[in-house]
Design a protein around this motif. Structure first.
Motif, short mmCIF file in Angstrom:
data_model
loop_
_atom_site.label_atom_id
_atom_site.label_comp_id
_atom_site.label_asym_id
_atom_site.label_seq_id
_atom_site.Cartn_x
_atom_site.Cartn_y
_atom_site.Cartn_z
N ASN A 58 10.40 -0.04 -3.79
CA ASN A 58 9.91 1.15 -3.11
C ASN A 58 9.03 1.94 -4.08
O ASN A 58 8.76 1.49 -5.20
CB ASN A 58 11.08 2.00 -2.58
CG ASN A 58 12.08 2.35 -3.67
OD1 ASN A 58 11.71 2.59 -4.82
ND2 ASN A 58 13.35 2.39 -3.32
N SER A 59 8.59 3.10 -3.66
CA SER A 59 7.70 3.88 -4.51
C SER A 59 8.38 4.33 -5.79
O SER A 59 7.73 4.43 -6.85
CB SER A 59 7.18 5.10 -3.73
OG SER A 59 8.26 5.92 -3.33
N ALA A 60 9.68 4.58 -5.73
CA ALA A 60 10.40 4.97 -6.93
C ALA A 60 10.41 3.85 -7.96
O ALA A 60 10.43 4.10 -9.18
CB ALA A 60 11.84 5.37 -6.58
N THR A 61 10.40 2.61 -7.50
CA THR A 61 10.34 1.47 -8.42
C THR A 61 9.07 1.53 -9.24
O THR A 61 9.07 1.35 -10.46
CB THR A 61 10.39 0.15 -7.65
OG1 THR A 61 11.47 0.15 -6.73
CG2 THR A 61 10.55 -1.03 -8.60
N GLY A 117 1.41 7.33 -7.77
CA GLY A 117 2.80 6.99 -8.04
C GLY A 117 3.07 6.50 -9.43
O GLY A 117 4.23 6.25 -9.78
N LEU A 118 2.03 6.36 -10.26
CA LEU A 118 2.20 5.83 -11.61
C LEU A 118 2.04 6.93 -12.64
O LEU A 118 1.03 7.62 -12.67
CB LEU A 118 1.17 4.72 -11.88
CG LEU A 118 1.08 3.58 -10.87
CD1 LEU A 118 0.04 2.57 -11.31
CD2 LEU A 118 2.44 2.92 -10.68
N ALA A 138 0.83 -1.21 0.00
CA ALA A 138 0.00 0.00 0.00
C ALA A 138 0.86 1.25 0.00
O ALA A 138 0.54 2.23 -0.67
CB ALA A 138 -0.93 0.00 1.21
N ALA A 139 1.96 1.21 0.76
CA ALA A 139 2.83 2.38 0.82
C ALA A 139 3.41 2.70 -0.55
O ALA A 139 3.53 3.86 -0.94
CB ALA A 139 3.97 2.14 1.82
N CYS A 140 3.76 1.66 -1.31
CA CYS A 140 4.30 1.89 -2.65
C CYS A 140 3.23 2.44 -3.58
O CYS A 140 3.48 3.34 -4.38
CB CYS A 140 4.88 0.61 -3.22
SG CYS A 140 6.48 0.18 -2.53
N LEU A 141 2.02 1.90 -3.47
CA LEU A 141 0.95 2.35 -4.35
C LEU A 141 0.56 3.78 -4.05
O LEU A 141 0.05 4.49 -4.92
CB LEU A 141 -0.28 1.45 -4.18
CG LEU A 141 -0.13 0.03 -4.69
CD1 LEU A 141 -1.38 -0.77 -4.36
CD2 LEU A 141 0.11 0.01 -6.19
N ALA A 142 0.80 4.19 -2.80
CA ALA A 142 0.34 5.52 -2.39
C ALA A 142 1.44 6.55 -2.33
O ALA A 142 1.30 7.59 -1.72
CB ALA A 142 -0.31 5.42 -1.02
N ALA A 143 2.55 6.29 -2.97
CA ALA A 143 3.68 7.18 -2.82
C ALA A 143 3.41 8.59 -3.30
O ALA A 143 3.89 9.55 -2.74
CB ALA A 143 4.87 6.62 -3.58
N LYS A 167 12.86 10.18 -5.02
CA LYS A 167 13.53 10.36 -3.74
C LYS A 167 14.48 9.24 -3.36
O LYS A 167 15.26 9.36 -2.41
CB LYS A 167 12.49 10.56 -2.64
CG LYS A 167 11.71 11.85 -2.80
CD LYS A 167 10.73 12.09 -1.67
CE LYS A 167 10.00 13.40 -1.87
NZ LYS A 167 9.03 13.68 -0.79
N SER A 168 14.41 8.11 -4.07
CA SER A 168 15.31 7.00 -3.76
C SER A 168 15.58 6.21 -5.03
O SER A 168 14.86 6.35 -6.04
CB SER A 168 14.71 6.10 -2.68
OG SER A 168 13.47 5.57 -3.11
N ASP A 169 16.59 5.38 -4.99
CA ASP A 169 16.92 4.56 -6.15
C ASP A 169 15.86 3.48 -6.34
O ASP A 169 15.43 2.86 -5.37
CB ASP A 169 18.29 3.90 -5.93
CG ASP A 169 18.78 3.22 -7.19
OD1 ASP A 169 19.39 3.89 -8.03
OD2 ASP A 169 18.53 2.00 -7.33
N PRO A 170 15.42 3.23 -7.58
CA PRO A 170 14.38 2.23 -7.81
C PRO A 170 14.80 0.81 -7.44
O PRO A 170 13.95 -0.03 -7.16
CB PRO A 170 14.11 2.34 -9.32
CG PRO A 170 14.58 3.70 -9.69
CD PRO A 170 15.75 3.98 -8.80
N GLY A 171 16.10 0.54 -7.49
CA GLY A 171 16.55 -0.80 -7.17
C GLY A 171 16.14 -1.81 -8.22
O GLY A 171 16.13 -1.51 -9.42
N LEU A 172 15.79 -3.01 -7.79
CA LEU A 172 15.38 -4.08 -8.70
C LEU A 172 14.17 -3.65 -9.52
O LEU A 172 13.18 -3.16 -8.98
CB LEU A 172 15.03 -5.34 -7.89
CG LEU A 172 14.61 -6.57 -8.69
CD1 LEU A 172 15.77 -7.11 -9.50
CD2 LEU A 172 14.11 -7.66 -7.72
#
Length: 525
Positions: free
Chosen positions: A51-54, A511-512, A8-13, A38-43
Motif C-alpha cells: 500500500n502507500s505506507a509501504t 509518497g516518497l 498508480a494509487a501507491c505512487l500517488a498516495a 494511515k495503514s501498516d506497511p505490511g510486506l
C-alpha cells in the motif's frame, strides 16, 4: 482494481513538501522524527508493494539509481551519471556505496534487482507500470556501470528508475528477510517494528550518496524516524496538536484543525485526480461517443469537484502528478461547457427519446447508467456520486449507484465488469504509467478496464515512447488531450493533501521521503 491502477494509487498516495514549526516531539539534532501513516506497511519487499505506507517506509531505507528534485529534474542517486539512448540507459555508479550490513553495492547488485523484478515468477506489480516489459540489465563490474535495455524504445526509462528501490546485502540473497526487515543502502535502516503500531528507522551517519550528493551527517537530522500507524485523521490531529507527532497528512475535515495553529506549518498540494470513466464495451451506453459527450454537457464539473472535495480541490491541468516531466496543461479547452439543454438535444439527436416517466429509451432499451464508486472515498465521493446521478436524471437517464468496498471494487471493475461509469481516484507520476490502463487488451487479458479504443491516443503514445526524456512531451500532452476530446475519461478535480509539521522540515513527493531533507528545527517545551 487492475495492477496498473493499484501501482498508480501507491505512487500517488501523497504529494507535498512540508514546513516547519516547534514541537515537544523532538529537539534539534538527535531526537526522533515521528510521522503518521494511515495503514501498516505490511510486506517490506520492494518488489511487492502492499500500500502507500509501504512506499513511504521503503523510501527511508532504500536507494534508487536516480532521484527527482522539487523542480522535477533528475539528480544523482546510486548513479552519479547516465547515458540515455532510445532503448537503453547506461548508469555509472558511485563508488564506496555500502549496504546497511556493510556489504558493497555494485553493478551486479543493480542487475540482480532488475532480474528479480522482471522474473515472471516474482509477479511484481511494477511490471508494465514502472518497469517496461522485456527490460534487461547488464552489469560491467570493471567500469562500475549497469545498462538497462528495452526491446523497443521506451521514453522516460531514466525517470522510471526513481521508483525502483534496490535491495542489497543479505536481503538480496534471502528475500524472506524482507517480510519484516529492510536490507538497503538508504540513510535509515529499520531497527524496531511493532506491526500495526510503529516502525523505527535508525540513521546511518556514514551515508554520503543521497540526492545530488546529500549526506546524513548534518547534526540537525534526527537520530531516528518513527512511522506511527494512525488510521484516523482525527486521532492524528490530536497527536500532532499535543506534540506527540512531528508531522501528519490530512485529506479530510481535520485539516482545518491544524491550519493557522501557532507553531504548526501547513502546506497544501495536489494529490491525485478524481475522474470518471465510461465503459465503452459493446452493449454499454458509453460505447456511443454521442452519449458520452452529452452526459458531460449535463454535468457541472466545477460544482461536482467542489462537492467531492468539500471545496478543498484544485482544477486539474493534466493526468500526471506534479512535478511532471511534461507539465503542460492538457485539460483546459478539452471538456465541454455545462449546458443541460444542449445535452438533452444531443441525446435526442442520437435517437434517445424520453418516455412518460422521463427516462430516455432507444429501440426499446432504456438509457440506464450503472455507476460504481468506492466507499473508501468517504462522504465526499458518495455526495459527488449522488450529485452526478441527479444531473443525469434531469436529462432523462436512469442512474443506478453502487457503493463498493475496496475488495468488492476490484472484482466488479475488472472481473465481472458490471458497470457503465466508474468514479475513481488516480494519480501517476509518469505518462508511461497510464498506457496499460488506457489502451491495449481488455480484462481478463489486460488492464484496459474501460475498453478504450482511442486510436489517436495509441498512435501518439507509440511515437512519444520512442523519444527519450522531455523530447516527447508535446506528443504525450497531445495524447492526454485526445482522451478528453473523445470523452474517454473525465478529470473532475485534483484532490489535495495538507501536511502539518511541528518542529521539523522535510520533503515528501509522491509518497516518497527525501530522507536526507529531514531536519529537526526547535527545542523542547
Amino acid at each position: 482494481m487492475n495492477r496498473a491502477k493499484a501501482m498508480a494509487a501507491c505512487l500517488a498516495a501523497s504529494l507535498l513538501a512540508a514546513g516547519c514549526g516547534s514541537s515537544q516531539a523532538g529537539s534539534a539534532g538527535g531526537d526522533a522524527f515521528s510521522f503518521a501513516i494511515k495503514s501498516d506497511p505490511g510486506l517490506l519487499d520492494p518488489a511487492q508493494f502492499h500500500n502507500s505506507a509501504t512506499y513511504t517506509a521503503l523510501s527511508l531505507a532504500y536507494d534508487t539509481l536516480v532521484n527527482i528534485d522539487p523542480d522535477g529534474r533528475v539528480v544523482s542517486g546510486l548513479a552519479q551519471k547516465w547515458d540515455v539512448k532510445p532503448s537503453s540507459v547506461t548508469f555509472t555508479l558511485r563508488r564506496g556505496v555500502t549496504c546497511a550490513d556493510g556489504s558493497p553495492v555494485t553493478a551486479s547488485t543493480i542487475a540482480a534487482n532488475v532480474d528479480h523484478i522482471t522474473d515472471p515468477a516474482t509477479k511484481s506489480p511494477a511490471i508494465g507500470v514502472v518497469v517496461p516489459a522485456g527490460l534487461t540489465a547488464k552489469a560491467d563490474g570493471t567500469a562500475d556501470t549497469v545498462t538497462l535495455t528495452t526491446p523497443e524504445p521506451f521514453s522516460l526509462l531514466l525517470q522510471s528508475t526513481r521508483y525502483l528501490f534496490m535491495v542489497c546485502g543479505k536481503g538480496l540473497k534471502d528475500r524472506s528477510l524482507l517480510g519484516s526487515g529492510t536490507s538497503g543502502s538508504g540513510p535509515f535502516q529499520l531497527t524496531h517494528a511493532l506491526p500495526n503500531q510503529s516502525y523505527t528507522f535508525t540513521r546511518r551517519t556514514d551515508y554520503t550518496w543521497g540526492p545530488g550528493g546529500a549526506t546524513a551527517s548534518d547534526p540537525a537530522m534526527p537520530a531516528s524516524v518513527v512511522l506511527k500507524v494512525v488510521g484516523s485523521e482525527s486521532t492524528a490531529a490530536n497527536l500532532l496538536l499535543s506534540h506527540q507527532l512531528n508531522a501528519a497528512q490530512f485529506a479530510g475535515p481535520d485539516r482545518a484543525r491544524v491550519t493557522n495553529v501557532p507553531g504548526v506549518t501547513t502546506t497544501v498540494q495536489a494529490n491525485g485526480t478524481q475522474e470518471f470513466f465510461f465503459h465503452q464495451g459493446e452493449g454499454h451506453p458509453g460505447h456511443d461517443p454521442a452519449v458520452r459527450k452529452a452526459l458531460l454537457q449535463a454535468a457541472d464539473l466545477h460544482a461536482l469537484g467542489a462537492v467531492s472535495t468539500g471545496g478543498t480541490g484544485q482544477r486539474p491541468t493534466g493526468l500526471v502528478l506534479q512535478p511532471s516531466p511534461c507539465p503542460g496543461d492538457t485539460v483546459t479547452g478539452h471538456l465541454p461547457d455545462f449546458d443541460p439543454l444542449a445535452a438533452g438535444s444531443a441525446l435526442y439527436t442520437a435517437g434517445w427519446r424520453q418516455g412518460p416517466d422521463g427516462i430516455r429509451a432507444k429501440e426499446g432499451k432504456r438509457l440506464t447508467i450503472r455507476m460504481i464508486y468506492g466507499t473508501s472515498g468517504g462522504e465526499g465521493m458518495a455526495a459527488a456520486a449522488e450529485y452526478l446521478a441527479d444531473a443525469w436524471k434531469k436529462v432523462g437517464v436512469d442512474v443506478r449507484l453502487r457503493a463498493l468496498s475496496d475488495a468488492a471494487y476490484d472484482e466488479v471493475e475488472a472481473v465481472t465488469q458490471d458497470w457503465d461509469v466508474d468514479w475513481v481516484s488516480l494519480g501517476v507520476t509518469l505518462p508511461t504509467q497510464l498506457i496499460g490502463s488506457l489502451s491495449g487488451p481488455f480484462p481478463p487479458d489486460g488492464g484496459n478496464f474501460a475498453h478504450l479504443t482511442n486510436a489517436t491516443y495509441e498512435n501518439l503514445t507509440a511515437k512519444a515512447s520512442r523519444l527519450p526524456g522531455s523530447s516527447g512531451c508535446a506528443l504525450w500532452e497531445r495524447s492526454e488531450s485526445a482522451l478528453l476530446d473523445s470523452a474517454d475519461l473525465v478529470p473532475v478535480v485534483d484532490k489535495t493533501l495538507t501536511t502539518a509539521a511541528h518542529n521539523a522540515t522535510f520533503r515528501i513527493t509522491a509518497g516518497l521521503f527525501d530522507p536526507t531533507s529531514i531536519r529537526m528545527t526547535g527545542g523542547r517545551k
